[in-house]
Design a protein around this motif. Structure first.
Motif, PDB file in Angstrom:
ATOM      1  N   TRP A 114     -10.871  -2.401   2.247  1.00 60.01           N
ATOM      2  CA  TRP A 114     -11.660  -2.732   1.044  1.00 60.01           C
ATOM      3  C   TRP A 114     -11.866  -1.492   0.162  1.00 60.01           C
ATOM      4  O   TRP A 114     -11.882  -1.578  -1.065  1.00 60.01           O
ATOM      5  N   GLU A 115     -12.009  -0.314   0.800  1.00 54.74           N
ATOM      6  CA  GLU A 115     -12.172   0.929   0.039  1.00 54.74           C
ATOM      7  C   GLU A 115     -10.891   1.267  -0.728  1.00 54.74           C
ATOM      8  O   GLU A 115     -10.931   1.686  -1.887  1.00 54.74           O
TER       9      GLU A 115
ATOM     10  N   ALA B 218      -9.107   5.638   4.126  1.00 56.55           N
ATOM     11  CA  ALA B 218      -9.961   4.565   3.586  1.00 56.55           C
ATOM     12  C   ALA B 218      -9.708   3.244   4.296  1.00 56.55           C
ATOM     13  O   ALA B 218      -8.563   2.904   4.615  1.00 56.55           O
TER      14      ALA B 218
ATOM     15  N   ASP C 219       0.836  -1.211   0.000  1.00 63.73           N
ATOM     16  CA  ASP C 219       0.000   0.000   0.000  1.00 63.73           C
ATOM     17  C   ASP C 219       0.868   1.257   0.000  1.00 63.73           C
ATOM     18  O   ASP C 219       0.549   2.257  -0.666  1.00 63.73           O
TER      19      ASP C 219
ATOM     20  N   SER D  38      -8.598  -0.875  -1.681  1.00 57.34           N
ATOM     21  CA  SER D  38      -8.459  -1.871  -2.740  1.00 57.34           C
ATOM     22  C   SER D  38      -9.307  -1.500  -3.955  1.00 57.34           C
ATOM     23  O   SER D  38      -8.865  -1.593  -5.107  1.00 57.34           O
ATOM     24  N   SER D  39     -10.521  -1.020  -3.698  1.00 55.92           N
ATOM     25  CA  SER D  39     -11.429  -0.604  -4.776  1.00 55.92           C
ATOM     26  C   SER D  39     -10.859   0.625  -5.505  1.00 55.92           C
ATOM     27  O   SER D  39     -10.902   0.702  -6.733  1.00 55.92           O
ATOM     28  N   HIS D  40     -10.289   1.559  -4.735  1.00 54.36           N
ATOM     29  CA  HIS D  40      -9.721   2.773  -5.325  1.00 54.36           C
ATOM     30  C   HIS D  40      -8.515   2.445  -6.202  1.00 54.36           C
ATOM     31  O   HIS D  40      -8.336   3.044  -7.264  1.00 54.36           O
ATOM     32  N   LYS D  41      -7.699   1.480  -5.755  1.00 51.58           N
ATOM     33  CA  LYS D  41      -6.514   1.091  -6.534  1.00 51.58           C
ATOM     34  C   LYS D  41      -6.905   0.584  -7.920  1.00 51.58           C
ATOM     35  O   LYS D  41      -6.215   0.824  -8.900  1.00 51.58           O
ATOM     36  N   LYS D  42      -8.022  -0.147  -8.000  1.00 52.62           N
ATOM     37  CA  LYS D  42      -8.459  -0.731  -9.273  1.00 52.62           C
ATOM     38  C   LYS D  42      -8.902   0.332 -10.276  1.00 52.62           C
ATOM     39  O   LYS D  42      -9.007   0.060 -11.466  1.00 52.62           O
ATOM     40  N   GLN D  43      -9.185   1.544  -9.793  1.00 48.62           N
ATOM     41  CA  GLN D  43      -9.615   2.622 -10.693  1.00 48.62           C
ATOM     42  C   GLN D  43      -8.435   3.307 -11.385  1.00 48.62           C
ATOM     43  O   GLN D  43      -8.613   4.169 -12.222  1.00 48.62           O
TER      44      GLN D  43
END
Length: 367
Positions: free
Chosen positions: A153-154, A150, A80, A156-161
């Motif tokens: 899980w938040e 964050a 991270d 992780s979701s942001h990284k995918k964007q």
């Protein structure tokens, strides 16, 4: 010496020592008005079927209006922190991003996942985040805010964007293509001087690091020999009645010398060695920043050359050149401001570090 007292600007009530001068220098140089406090602590080991990794608790306290709460607590792993560093470099290519500790400890000083390794890494991660928090621009980066606030899980979701693999590959190809075109024709003298400074700085800091590690190794060997030497005198005293007291006295002296040497080694390993290594990493980062600035300059130079050799599409080329000129100016201004700030901090930190080493040595020889 009265002549020394006359030039002492700190007043006669303050003890004249290198460390008091350093502290005074720091206080006068810039009073801290911080509104963001970050702590990295409480490492936890996680073992899964696939991997073993450590997470660290990151606690943030702030009075800034853009945060929804005044306090946050999240857990982050090393990957991270790597993600955050890459996002900062992407958003601010010509700012000096603080270095992260490497994935694996160098020089084989400690084993991975040992207590010493985790302790060293935790300190480095703590410093990394606080250096960002103290930076006048990076501290307001949106990805930094998300990193601090964050939940896992938040994040992780942001990284995918983020940009996809092909986009990242495209950026890399462009960067390589730009770098192989040759030297920058119109590089301002200031950045050539910066480049020369960093080449010399890199050589000197690497040499200092080697010398410091050699001193530490010699101290460690000396300490290990002394540890065996003391008990020998204690055993000897049991078979020599006439000189038993003298032998016990020598054993006691050796024991005190052992403790003093151990403290001196701790000072080197906790204060000097990490600072030197951090600035080795800084030298690599700064050389990378200068290359990225040159790439932006190179892009502008190639457009200017293309316009000079091609009369068609002149309006389109002029518009692109105008945008690139603005980009180069922004990059230059960002690096100039960050360079002055980094240099001042580096000089203060080096002065403070070597003053502390000198004072530790004085205490050691007195003991």
């Amino acid at each position: 010496d009265t002549s020394l007292a006359e030039v002492n600007s700190f007043g006669s009530s303050v003890p004249i020592s290198p460390s008091s001068m350093i502290n005074q220098y720091k206080f006068e140089d810039g009073p801290e008005l911080r509104d963001l406090f970050i702590t990295v602590d409480d490492p936890e080991s996680h073992v899964t079927a696939i991997e073993t990794f450590i997470t660290y608790r990151v606690v943030t306290k702030t009075s800034r209006g853009e945060f929804d709460s005044s306090e946050y607590e999240v857990r982050r792993r090393y990957q991270d922190f790597l993600w955050l560093m890459s996002k900062l470099e992407e958003a601010h290519p010509t700012l000096i991003i603080p270095p992260l500790p490497e994935k694996f400890i160098m020089r084989g000083m400690v084993e991975r996942f040992s207590d010493e390794f985790i302790k060293t890494r935790r300190k480095a991660l703590h410093k990394f985040l606080n250096r960002i928090a103290d930076h006048p621009t990076l501290t307001f980066n949106e990805d930094f805010k998300i990193f601090l606030t964050a939940q896992a899980w938040e994040l992780s979701s942001h990284k995918k964007q983020g940009p996809g693999l092909l986009s990242r590959m495209g950026q890399t190809v462009r960067a390589v293509a730009s770098s192989v075109r040759g030297g920058v024709k119109n590089r301002p003298e200031m950045f050539t001087e910066m480049n020369n400074y960093m080449e010399t700085f890199s050589q000197k800091i690497n040499l200092l690091d080697k010398i410091a590690h050699r001193i530490y190794k010699e101290e460690k060997d000396y300490f290990n020999e002394m540890k065996e030497y003391g008990p020998i005198h204690t055993l000897w005293s049991a078979s020599e009645e006439d000189i038993a007291d003298s032998l016990k006295g020598i054993a006691s002296c050796i024991d005190r010398c052992c403790k003093a040497t151990e403290k001196r080694m701790a000072g080197l390993s906790e204060n000097l060695l990490p600072i030197l290594h951090e600035y080795i990493l800084y030298s690599e980062i700064l050389m990378g920043v200068l290359k990225r600035r040159d790439q932006i300059q190179g892009e502008l130079d190639s457009k200017v050359d293309a316009l000079a050799n091609k009369k068609t599409e002149e309006n389109l080329f002029s518009e692109e050149i105008g945008k690139l000129e603005d980009k180069v100016e922004r990059a230059n201004n960002a690096l100039k401001a960050d360079w002055d700030r980094w240099k001042q901090n580096m000089q203060w930190e080096m002065r403070s570090t070597f003053t502390n080493v000198a004072e530790n040595n004085l205490r050691y020889y007195e003991e």
